[in-house]
Motif scaffolding. Sequence first.
Motif, PDB file in Angstrom:
ATOM      1  N   ALA A 214       0.823  -1.208   0.000  1.00 44.01           N
ATOM      2  CA  ALA A 214       0.000   0.000   0.000  1.00 44.01           C
ATOM      3  C   ALA A 214       0.858   1.260   0.000  1.00 44.01           C
ATOM      4  O   ALA A 214       0.562   2.241  -0.688  1.00 44.01           O
ATOM      5  CB  ALA A 214      -0.926  -0.006   1.214  1.00 44.01           C
ATOM      6  N   PHE A 215       1.962   1.244   0.764  1.00 43.15           N
ATOM      7  CA  PHE A 215       2.819   2.433   0.812  1.00 43.15           C
ATOM      8  C   PHE A 215       3.448   2.704  -0.545  1.00 43.15           C
ATOM      9  O   PHE A 215       3.516   3.866  -0.992  1.00 43.15           O
ATOM     10  CB  PHE A 215       3.905   2.240   1.871  1.00 43.15           C
ATOM     11  CG  PHE A 215       4.982   3.291   1.818  1.00 43.15           C
ATOM     12  CD1 PHE A 215       4.771   4.549   2.348  1.00 43.15           C
ATOM     13  CD2 PHE A 215       6.209   3.018   1.222  1.00 43.15           C
ATOM     14  CE1 PHE A 215       5.771   5.529   2.276  1.00 43.15           C
ATOM     15  CE2 PHE A 215       7.203   3.978   1.156  1.00 43.15           C
ATOM     16  CZ  PHE A 215       6.985   5.233   1.683  1.00 43.15           C
ATOM     17  N   ARG A 216       3.910   1.675  -1.224  1.00 42.32           N
ATOM     18  CA  ARG A 216       4.600   1.872  -2.498  1.00 42.32           C
ATOM     19  C   ARG A 216       3.677   2.432  -3.570  1.00 42.32           C
ATOM     20  O   ARG A 216       4.133   3.073  -4.515  1.00 42.32           O
ATOM     21  CB  ARG A 216       5.225   0.551  -2.943  1.00 42.32           C
ATOM     22  CG  ARG A 216       6.427   0.177  -2.092  1.00 42.32           C
ATOM     23  CD  ARG A 216       6.842  -1.270  -2.239  1.00 42.32           C
ATOM     24  NE  ARG A 216       7.966  -1.573  -1.366  1.00 42.32           N
ATOM     25  CZ  ARG A 216       8.414  -2.795  -1.095  1.00 42.32           C
ATOM     26  NH1 ARG A 216       7.792  -3.850  -1.635  1.00 42.32           N
ATOM     27  NH2 ARG A 216       9.438  -2.975  -0.294  1.00 42.32           N
ATOM     28  N   GLU A 217       2.390   2.206  -3.437  1.00 42.63           N
ATOM     29  CA  GLU A 217       1.439   2.809  -4.369  1.00 42.63           C
ATOM     30  C   GLU A 217       1.039   4.207  -3.917  1.00 42.63           C
ATOM     31  O   GLU A 217       1.073   5.164  -4.686  1.00 42.63           O
ATOM     32  CB  GLU A 217       0.202   1.916  -4.475  1.00 42.63           C
ATOM     33  CG  GLU A 217       0.438   0.616  -5.225  1.00 42.63           C
ATOM     34  CD  GLU A 217       0.696   0.834  -6.706  1.00 42.63           C
ATOM     35  OE1 GLU A 217       0.193   1.837  -7.240  1.00 42.63           O
ATOM     36  OE2 GLU A 217       1.405   0.016  -7.316  1.00 42.63           O
ATOM     37  N   ALA A 218       0.664   4.316  -2.640  1.00 48.36           N
ATOM     38  CA  ALA A 218       0.136   5.594  -2.146  1.00 48.36           C
ATOM     39  C   ALA A 218       1.201   6.672  -2.096  1.00 48.36           C
ATOM     40  O   ALA A 218       0.891   7.870  -2.250  1.00 48.36           O
ATOM     41  CB  ALA A 218      -0.473   5.396  -0.758  1.00 48.36           C
TER      42      ALA A 218
END
Length: 458
Positions: A214-218
Amino acid sequence: MTAHRAASDDVRTPERAGPAAEASGLHRHFSVRLLVGRLAPALWVAGVMLWECSLPEGTHVLALLAATPALACAGSAGRSGIWVGGACALLALYPLGLCPGDQQFGGRAATTAAILCVAMASCYAVRRRTRLADELASTREVATAAQQALIRPLPPRIEGFTLAGAYLSAARCAAVGGDLYDVAATAHGVRVVIGDVRGHGLGAVSTVAAVLGAFREAAHDESELAQVLRRLERALDRHLNCRGLSAPGKGAPGPAQVPVASASAAADGYDDADEEFVTVLLLEVRADGSVTVLNCGHPWPYRLSQERDGAPVVEPVAEGEPLPPLGLLPLPPGPPRPLRLQLPPGETLFLYTDGAEDARDRSGEFFPLPEVLRAAVTERTRAVPPIPAAPAEVVGRVRHELLGHTRTRLPDDVALLALRNDRCRVHGQAQGPGRERVAVRLPCSCREPSAVGGGGQL
Protein backbone atom coordinates in the motif's frame (compact mmCIF):
# COMPACT_ATOMS: atom_id res chain seq x y z
CA MET A 1 12.06 -18.13 19.77
CA THR A 2 15.82 -18.30 19.66
CA ALA A 3 17.07 -15.65 17.33
CA HIS A 4 20.31 -15.78 15.56
CA ARG A 5 21.85 -13.89 12.85
CA ALA A 6 19.24 -14.39 10.41
CA ALA A 7 19.67 -10.95 9.73
CA SER A 8 19.57 -9.46 6.55
CA ASP A 9 21.58 -6.40 6.14
CA ASP A 10 19.77 -4.11 3.88
CA VAL A 11 21.77 -1.93 1.65
CA ARG A 12 23.12 -3.61 3.58
CA THR A 13 25.31 -2.39 6.37
CA PRO A 14 28.89 -3.66 6.44
CA GLU A 15 30.41 -5.24 9.49
CA ARG A 16 33.79 -4.27 10.85
CA ALA A 17 35.48 -6.68 8.48
CA GLY A 18 35.00 -6.12 4.78
CA PRO A 19 33.47 -8.62 2.37
CA ALA A 20 36.91 -9.71 1.17
CA ALA A 21 38.02 -10.52 4.71
CA GLU A 22 34.81 -12.42 5.39
CA ALA A 23 35.18 -14.44 2.17
CA SER A 24 38.81 -15.21 2.99
CA GLY A 25 37.94 -16.38 6.49
CA LEU A 26 35.10 -18.52 5.17
CA HIS A 27 37.41 -20.08 2.56
CA ARG A 28 40.00 -20.93 5.21
CA HIS A 29 37.30 -22.44 7.43
CA PHE A 30 36.07 -24.77 4.68
CA SER A 31 39.64 -25.66 3.63
CA VAL A 32 40.55 -26.74 7.16
CA ARG A 33 37.28 -28.62 7.51
CA LEU A 34 37.84 -30.45 4.20
CA LEU A 35 41.42 -31.35 5.18
CA VAL A 36 40.33 -32.73 8.56
CA GLY A 37 37.49 -34.66 6.92
CA ARG A 38 39.86 -36.34 4.48
CA LEU A 39 42.50 -37.12 7.09
CA ALA A 40 40.07 -38.52 9.67
CA PRO A 41 39.68 -41.98 8.00
CA ALA A 42 43.45 -42.42 7.69
CA LEU A 43 44.00 -41.36 11.29
CA TRP A 44 41.26 -43.73 12.41
CA VAL A 45 42.81 -46.67 10.58
CA ALA A 46 46.24 -45.87 12.00
CA GLY A 47 44.81 -45.57 15.50
CA VAL A 48 42.99 -48.89 15.28
CA MET A 49 46.13 -50.63 13.99
CA LEU A 50 48.27 -49.21 16.80
CA TRP A 51 45.65 -50.24 19.34
CA GLU A 52 45.46 -53.73 17.86
CA CYS A 53 49.23 -54.13 18.04
CA SER A 54 49.35 -52.98 21.67
CA LEU A 55 46.71 -55.43 22.89
CA PRO A 56 47.62 -58.81 24.38
CA GLU A 57 47.42 -61.85 22.17
CA GLY A 58 43.88 -63.09 21.65
CA THR A 59 42.28 -59.65 21.99
CA HIS A 60 41.36 -57.81 18.81
CA VAL A 61 39.69 -54.52 17.86
CA LEU A 62 39.99 -54.75 14.08
CA ALA A 63 36.19 -54.76 13.83
CA LEU A 64 36.38 -51.00 14.49
CA LEU A 65 37.76 -50.59 10.97
CA ALA A 66 34.19 -50.91 9.69
CA ALA A 67 33.58 -47.34 10.89
CA THR A 68 36.16 -45.93 8.44
CA PRO A 69 33.75 -45.35 5.50
CA ALA A 70 31.27 -43.69 7.88
CA LEU A 71 33.99 -41.30 9.06
CA ALA A 72 34.80 -40.46 5.45
CA CYS A 73 31.10 -39.78 4.84
CA ALA A 74 30.84 -37.55 7.92
CA GLY A 75 33.90 -35.64 6.75
CA SER A 76 32.20 -34.85 3.42
CA ALA A 77 34.95 -36.64 1.50
CA GLY A 78 32.49 -37.72 -1.21
CA ARG A 79 31.93 -41.16 -2.66
CA SER A 80 35.50 -41.46 -3.90
CA GLY A 81 36.78 -40.64 -0.42
CA ILE A 82 34.46 -43.24 1.09
CA TRP A 83 35.82 -45.97 -1.17
CA VAL A 84 39.40 -44.86 -0.53
CA GLY A 85 38.75 -45.05 3.21
CA GLY A 86 37.17 -48.48 2.80
CA ALA A 87 40.18 -49.68 0.79
CA CYS A 88 42.54 -48.45 3.53
CA ALA A 89 40.49 -50.35 6.10
CA LEU A 90 40.62 -53.54 4.03
CA LEU A 91 44.38 -53.24 3.56
CA ALA A 92 44.78 -52.74 7.29
CA LEU A 93 42.57 -55.76 7.94
CA TYR A 94 44.93 -58.04 6.03
CA PRO A 95 48.40 -56.73 7.02
CA LEU A 96 51.56 -58.56 6.08
CA GLY A 97 52.76 -59.56 9.52
CA LEU A 98 52.00 -56.22 11.20
CA CYS A 99 49.87 -57.76 13.96
CA PRO A 100 50.84 -60.68 16.15
CA GLY A 101 48.73 -63.76 15.84
CA ASP A 102 46.36 -64.80 13.13
CA GLN A 103 42.78 -63.80 12.75
CA GLN A 104 40.38 -66.53 11.86
CA PHE A 105 39.03 -66.42 8.33
CA GLY A 106 35.41 -66.10 9.46
CA GLY A 107 36.11 -63.08 11.63
CA ARG A 108 37.98 -61.29 8.89
CA ALA A 109 35.29 -62.12 6.33
CA ALA A 110 32.61 -60.68 8.65
CA THR A 111 34.62 -57.49 9.15
CA THR A 112 35.16 -57.22 5.40
CA ALA A 113 31.42 -57.55 4.79
CA ALA A 114 30.76 -54.90 7.44
CA ILE A 115 33.22 -52.49 5.81
CA LEU A 116 31.62 -52.99 2.38
CA CYS A 117 28.09 -52.57 3.77
CA VAL A 118 29.01 -49.38 5.64
CA ALA A 119 30.73 -48.03 2.51
CA MET A 120 27.64 -48.64 0.35
CA ALA A 121 25.35 -47.12 2.98
CA SER A 122 27.67 -44.11 3.24
CA CYS A 123 27.62 -43.65 -0.55
CA TYR A 124 23.81 -43.65 -0.47
CA ALA A 125 23.87 -41.12 2.38
CA VAL A 126 26.25 -38.87 0.42
CA ARG A 127 24.05 -39.06 -2.66
CA ARG A 128 20.94 -38.20 -0.66
CA ARG A 129 22.76 -35.42 1.19
CA THR A 130 23.94 -33.91 -2.10
CA ARG A 131 20.41 -33.95 -3.50
CA LEU A 132 19.00 -32.34 -0.36
CA ALA A 133 21.77 -29.73 -0.37
CA ASP A 134 20.92 -28.82 -3.97
CA GLU A 135 17.25 -28.51 -3.08
CA LEU A 136 18.12 -26.37 -0.05
CA ALA A 137 20.32 -24.10 -2.15
CA SER A 138 17.51 -23.68 -4.69
CA THR A 139 14.99 -22.97 -1.93
CA ARG A 140 17.28 -20.41 -0.35
CA GLU A 141 17.75 -18.69 -3.70
CA VAL A 142 13.99 -18.41 -4.14
CA ALA A 143 13.52 -17.26 -0.53
CA THR A 144 16.25 -14.63 -0.89
CA ALA A 145 14.61 -13.25 -4.02
CA ALA A 146 11.22 -13.13 -2.25
CA GLN A 147 12.69 -11.46 0.82
CA GLN A 148 14.49 -8.84 -1.22
CA ALA A 149 11.29 -8.12 -3.12
CA LEU A 150 9.52 -7.54 0.19
CA ILE A 151 12.25 -5.58 1.99
CA ARG A 152 14.04 -4.05 -0.95
CA PRO A 153 17.70 -3.05 -0.64
CA LEU A 154 17.97 0.71 -0.23
CA PRO A 155 19.96 2.80 -2.69
CA PRO A 156 22.99 4.50 -1.11
CA ARG A 157 21.72 7.93 -2.25
CA ILE A 158 18.33 9.24 -3.21
CA GLU A 159 17.44 12.84 -4.14
CA GLY A 160 20.47 14.27 -2.33
CA PHE A 161 20.00 12.16 0.81
CA THR A 162 22.31 9.35 1.91
CA LEU A 163 20.62 6.18 3.18
CA ALA A 164 21.52 3.01 5.02
CA GLY A 165 19.36 0.31 6.57
CA ALA A 166 19.66 -3.01 8.31
CA TYR A 167 17.20 -5.74 9.20
CA LEU A 168 17.60 -8.34 11.95
CA SER A 169 14.97 -11.06 12.09
CA ALA A 170 14.15 -12.99 15.24
CA ALA A 171 13.16 -16.04 13.18
CA ARG A 172 15.69 -18.75 12.49
CA CYS A 173 17.35 -18.47 9.06
CA ALA A 174 14.97 -15.70 7.95
CA ALA A 175 15.86 -12.31 6.52
CA VAL A 176 12.43 -10.74 7.11
CA GLY A 177 9.90 -10.78 9.91
CA GLY A 178 7.41 -8.45 11.50
CA ASP A 179 9.22 -5.15 10.87
CA LEU A 180 9.14 -3.08 7.70
CA TYR A 181 10.72 -0.06 6.07
CA ASP A 182 11.00 1.50 2.64
CA VAL A 183 12.01 4.76 1.00
CA ALA A 184 10.55 6.24 -2.17
CA ALA A 185 11.54 9.31 -4.18
CA THR A 186 8.30 10.88 -5.36
CA ALA A 187 7.14 14.13 -6.90
CA HIS A 188 6.11 15.19 -3.39
CA GLY A 189 9.52 14.58 -1.81
CA VAL A 190 11.34 11.62 -0.35
CA ARG A 191 8.86 9.54 1.61
CA VAL A 192 9.92 7.07 4.27
CA VAL A 193 7.97 4.45 6.16
CA ILE A 194 9.10 2.28 9.05
CA GLY A 195 6.77 0.08 11.06
CA ASP A 196 6.42 -2.84 13.40
CA VAL A 197 3.71 -5.49 13.20
CA ARG A 198 2.54 -6.86 16.53
CA GLY A 199 4.44 -10.08 17.08
CA HIS A 200 7.54 -11.11 15.20
CA GLY A 201 8.92 -13.72 12.88
CA LEU A 202 7.40 -15.32 9.82
CA GLY A 203 3.82 -15.10 11.11
CA ALA A 204 3.77 -11.34 10.53
CA VAL A 205 5.21 -11.36 7.00
CA SER A 206 1.80 -11.27 5.28
CA THR A 207 0.86 -8.10 7.18
CA VAL A 208 4.21 -6.54 6.32
CA ALA A 209 3.58 -7.28 2.64
CA ALA A 210 0.13 -5.67 2.79
CA VAL A 211 1.41 -2.46 4.42
CA LEU A 212 4.45 -2.11 2.19
CA GLY A 213 2.43 -2.74 -0.96
CA ALA A 214 0.00 0.00 0.00
CA PHE A 215 2.82 2.43 0.81
CA ARG A 216 4.60 1.87 -2.50
CA GLU A 217 1.44 2.81 -4.37
CA ALA A 218 0.14 5.59 -2.15
CA ALA A 219 3.51 7.33 -1.76
CA HIS A 220 3.40 8.27 -5.45
CA ASP A 221 -0.34 8.76 -5.83
CA GLU A 222 -1.21 10.95 -2.82
CA SER A 223 -0.04 14.54 -2.58
CA GLU A 224 -0.72 14.74 1.18
CA LEU A 225 1.11 12.55 3.68
CA ALA A 226 -2.09 12.18 5.71
CA GLN A 227 -3.77 10.53 2.73
CA VAL A 228 -0.90 8.07 2.48
CA LEU A 229 -1.54 7.13 6.09
CA ARG A 230 -5.24 6.58 5.44
CA ARG A 231 -4.39 4.40 2.44
CA LEU A 232 -2.23 2.28 4.72
CA GLU A 233 -5.09 2.01 7.21
CA ARG A 234 -7.55 0.89 4.55
CA ALA A 235 -5.11 -1.68 3.15
CA LEU A 236 -4.50 -3.08 6.64
CA ASP A 237 -8.25 -3.26 7.30
CA ARG A 238 -8.79 -5.25 4.12
CA HIS A 239 -5.94 -7.56 5.01
CA LEU A 240 -7.23 -8.19 8.53
CA ASN A 241 -10.79 -8.74 7.28
CA CYS A 242 -9.53 -11.36 4.85
CA ARG A 243 -7.89 -13.12 7.76
CA GLY A 244 -10.97 -12.81 9.95
CA LEU A 245 -9.48 -10.14 12.23
CA SER A 246 -10.49 -6.51 12.57
CA ALA A 247 -10.01 -3.58 14.87
CA PRO A 248 -12.78 -2.47 17.26
CA GLY A 249 -15.34 -0.33 15.50
CA LYS A 250 -14.31 -1.53 12.03
CA GLY A 251 -16.86 -4.21 11.44
CA ALA A 252 -15.91 -6.95 13.85
CA PRO A 253 -16.37 -10.42 12.39
CA GLY A 254 -19.52 -12.30 13.25
CA PRO A 255 -19.71 -15.63 15.04
CA ALA A 256 -19.25 -17.51 11.77
CA GLN A 257 -15.88 -15.84 11.29
CA VAL A 258 -14.46 -16.58 14.74
CA PRO A 259 -13.06 -20.03 13.86
CA VAL A 260 -11.32 -18.53 10.83
CA ALA A 261 -9.73 -15.85 12.97
CA SER A 262 -8.67 -18.39 15.57
CA ALA A 263 -7.14 -20.67 12.98
CA SER A 264 -5.30 -17.82 11.27
CA ALA A 265 -4.03 -16.38 14.52
CA ALA A 266 -2.94 -19.76 15.79
CA ALA A 267 -1.14 -20.48 12.52
CA ASP A 268 0.74 -17.19 12.77
CA GLY A 269 1.65 -17.68 16.41
CA TYR A 270 -0.62 -14.98 17.84
CA ASP A 271 -2.91 -15.11 20.82
CA ASP A 272 -6.53 -15.48 19.71
CA ALA A 273 -7.69 -12.97 22.30
CA ASP A 274 -5.51 -10.17 20.95
CA GLU A 275 -5.96 -7.93 17.93
CA GLU A 276 -3.28 -7.41 15.33
CA PHE A 277 -1.99 -3.90 14.77
CA VAL A 278 0.95 -2.10 13.19
CA THR A 279 2.92 0.85 14.52
CA VAL A 280 3.91 3.17 11.67
CA LEU A 281 6.16 6.20 11.31
CA LEU A 282 5.71 8.15 8.06
CA LEU A 283 8.13 10.87 6.95
CA GLU A 284 8.17 13.25 4.03
CA VAL A 285 11.50 15.01 3.46
CA ARG A 286 11.68 17.80 0.90
CA ALA A 287 14.66 19.28 -0.91
CA ASP A 288 14.86 22.26 1.48
CA GLY A 289 15.29 19.92 4.48
CA SER A 290 11.75 20.34 5.82
CA VAL A 291 10.41 17.12 7.34
CA THR A 292 6.78 16.18 7.97
CA VAL A 293 6.21 13.32 10.39
CA LEU A 294 3.10 11.27 11.16
CA ASN A 295 3.46 8.83 14.04
CA CYS A 296 1.06 5.97 14.80
CA GLY A 297 2.36 4.50 18.03
CA HIS A 298 5.93 4.11 16.79
CA PRO A 299 9.14 5.17 18.58
CA TRP A 300 10.22 8.67 17.59
CA PRO A 301 13.47 8.92 15.62
CA TYR A 302 16.76 10.37 16.85
CA ARG A 303 18.39 13.44 15.37
CA LEU A 304 22.18 13.11 15.03
CA SER A 305 24.21 16.32 14.66
CA GLN A 306 27.13 18.14 16.24
CA GLU A 307 27.71 21.46 17.90
CA ARG A 308 30.25 24.05 16.78
CA ASP A 309 32.88 22.69 19.19
CA GLY A 310 32.47 19.22 17.67
CA ALA A 311 30.44 17.76 20.55
CA PRO A 312 27.98 15.14 19.29
CA VAL A 313 24.28 15.82 19.63
CA VAL A 314 21.93 12.83 19.90
CA GLU A 315 18.41 13.96 20.71
CA PRO A 316 15.07 12.20 20.30
CA VAL A 317 12.46 13.86 18.14
CA ALA A 318 9.54 13.58 20.54
CA GLU A 319 7.24 16.54 20.04
CA GLY A 320 3.56 15.75 19.98
CA GLU A 321 1.23 12.93 20.91
CA PRO A 322 1.36 9.99 18.50
CA LEU A 323 -1.75 8.55 16.91
CA PRO A 324 -2.91 5.04 17.84
CA PRO A 325 -1.32 2.15 15.93
CA LEU A 326 -3.03 1.17 12.71
CA GLY A 327 -5.52 -1.66 13.19
CA LEU A 328 -5.90 -1.06 16.92
CA LEU A 329 -8.28 1.91 16.77
CA PRO A 330 -9.68 3.90 13.82
CA LEU A 331 -7.81 7.07 12.89
CA PRO A 332 -9.51 10.33 13.91
CA PRO A 333 -11.99 11.56 11.29
CA GLY A 334 -10.24 14.89 10.84
CA PRO A 335 -6.84 15.42 9.25
CA PRO A 336 -4.09 14.35 11.67
CA ARG A 337 -1.77 17.02 12.96
CA PRO A 338 1.75 16.24 11.72
CA LEU A 339 5.03 17.11 13.38
CA ARG A 340 7.15 19.48 11.31
CA LEU A 341 10.87 19.91 11.75
CA GLN A 342 13.95 20.96 9.81
CA LEU A 343 16.82 18.66 8.77
CA PRO A 344 19.74 20.90 7.78
CA PRO A 345 22.53 19.55 5.55
CA GLY A 346 24.90 17.30 7.46
CA GLU A 347 22.33 16.16 10.02
CA THR A 348 20.95 12.63 10.23
CA LEU A 349 17.65 11.10 11.26
CA PHE A 350 17.96 7.63 12.77
CA LEU A 351 14.78 5.53 12.64
CA TYR A 352 14.33 2.20 14.39
CA THR A 353 11.77 -0.26 15.71
CA ASP A 354 11.25 -0.99 19.38
CA GLY A 355 13.16 -4.26 19.13
CA ALA A 356 16.37 -2.20 19.33
CA GLU A 357 15.46 -0.55 22.63
CA ASP A 358 13.81 -3.63 24.17
CA ALA A 359 16.73 -5.99 23.52
CA ARG A 360 18.34 -7.24 26.73
CA ASP A 361 21.54 -9.01 27.59
CA ARG A 362 21.82 -12.04 29.86
CA SER A 363 21.74 -9.88 32.98
CA GLY A 364 18.49 -8.20 31.88
CA GLU A 365 20.03 -4.84 30.93
CA PHE A 366 18.35 -3.01 28.05
CA PHE A 367 20.35 -2.07 24.98
CA PRO A 368 21.75 1.49 25.43
CA LEU A 369 20.73 2.84 22.05
CA PRO A 370 21.40 6.58 22.74
CA GLU A 371 24.90 5.82 24.06
CA VAL A 372 25.73 3.68 21.03
CA LEU A 373 24.50 6.41 18.68
CA ARG A 374 26.54 9.00 20.54
CA ALA A 375 29.64 6.81 20.25
CA ALA A 376 29.06 6.35 16.53
CA VAL A 377 28.80 10.11 15.99
CA THR A 378 31.78 10.86 18.25
CA GLU A 379 34.16 8.72 16.19
CA ARG A 380 33.81 11.03 13.17
CA THR A 381 33.55 14.36 15.01
CA ARG A 382 37.12 13.94 16.28
CA ALA A 383 38.40 14.68 12.78
CA VAL A 384 39.54 18.20 11.86
CA PRO A 385 37.38 19.59 10.45
CA PRO A 386 34.58 17.46 11.94
CA ILE A 387 32.97 15.05 9.49
CA PRO A 388 29.39 13.85 9.94
CA ALA A 389 29.12 10.10 10.50
CA ALA A 390 27.94 8.28 7.40
CA PRO A 391 24.54 6.55 7.74
CA ALA A 392 26.14 3.18 6.88
CA GLU A 393 28.63 3.66 9.72
CA VAL A 394 25.90 4.58 12.20
CA VAL A 395 23.65 1.68 11.24
CA GLY A 396 26.58 -0.73 11.12
CA ARG A 397 27.73 0.33 14.58
CA VAL A 398 24.27 -0.08 16.10
CA ARG A 399 23.83 -3.46 14.42
CA HIS A 400 27.21 -4.70 15.60
CA GLU A 401 26.69 -3.54 19.19
CA LEU A 402 23.14 -4.90 19.27
CA LEU A 403 24.22 -8.39 18.19
CA GLY A 404 27.03 -8.30 20.75
CA HIS A 405 24.67 -7.10 23.50
CA THR A 406 22.16 -9.89 22.92
CA ARG A 407 24.73 -12.50 21.81
CA THR A 408 22.65 -12.79 18.58
CA ARG A 409 19.61 -13.96 20.59
CA LEU A 410 17.16 -11.27 19.60
CA PRO A 411 13.72 -11.47 21.25
CA ASP A 412 12.12 -9.38 18.51
CA ASP A 413 12.75 -8.24 14.96
CA VAL A 414 14.79 -5.08 14.54
CA ALA A 415 14.77 -2.59 11.66
CA LEU A 416 17.29 0.26 11.49
CA LEU A 417 17.35 3.13 9.01
CA ALA A 418 19.48 6.28 8.83
CA LEU A 419 18.90 9.22 6.48
CA ARG A 420 21.36 12.12 6.19
CA ASN A 421 20.76 15.35 4.32
CA ASP A 422 23.70 15.71 1.94
CA ARG A 423 22.28 18.54 -0.13
CA CYS A 424 24.49 21.60 -0.39
CA ARG A 425 23.59 24.92 1.14
CA VAL A 426 24.45 28.42 -0.04
CA HIS A 427 27.63 28.32 2.05
CA GLY A 428 25.63 28.96 5.18
CA GLN A 429 25.56 27.23 8.55
CA ALA A 430 22.92 24.97 9.97
CA GLN A 431 21.24 26.68 12.87
CA GLY A 432 19.23 24.73 15.37
CA PRO A 433 16.97 26.01 18.11
CA GLY A 434 18.90 26.92 21.23
CA ARG A 435 22.38 25.94 20.01
CA GLU A 436 24.89 26.68 17.30
CA ARG A 437 25.86 23.75 15.17
CA VAL A 438 28.98 23.31 13.16
CA ALA A 439 29.00 24.07 9.46
CA VAL A 440 29.57 20.83 7.58
CA ARG A 441 31.26 20.76 4.20
CA LEU A 442 29.42 18.29 2.01
CA PRO A 443 29.70 17.50 -1.68
CA CYS A 444 27.17 19.35 -3.77
CA SER A 445 24.33 17.06 -4.75
CA CYS A 446 22.10 19.59 -6.48
CA ARG A 447 23.07 18.44 -9.96
CA GLU A 448 23.32 14.72 -9.25
CA PRO A 449 20.78 12.50 -11.00
CA SER A 450 18.10 11.53 -8.53
CA ALA A 451 16.73 8.11 -7.86
CA VAL A 452 13.52 7.07 -9.53
CA GLY A 453 11.17 5.49 -7.03
CA GLY A 454 12.54 3.73 -3.98
CA GLY A 455 15.25 1.70 -5.63
CA GLY A 456 16.22 3.34 -8.89
CA GLN A 457 19.71 3.68 -10.27
CA LEU A 458 21.51 6.70 -8.89
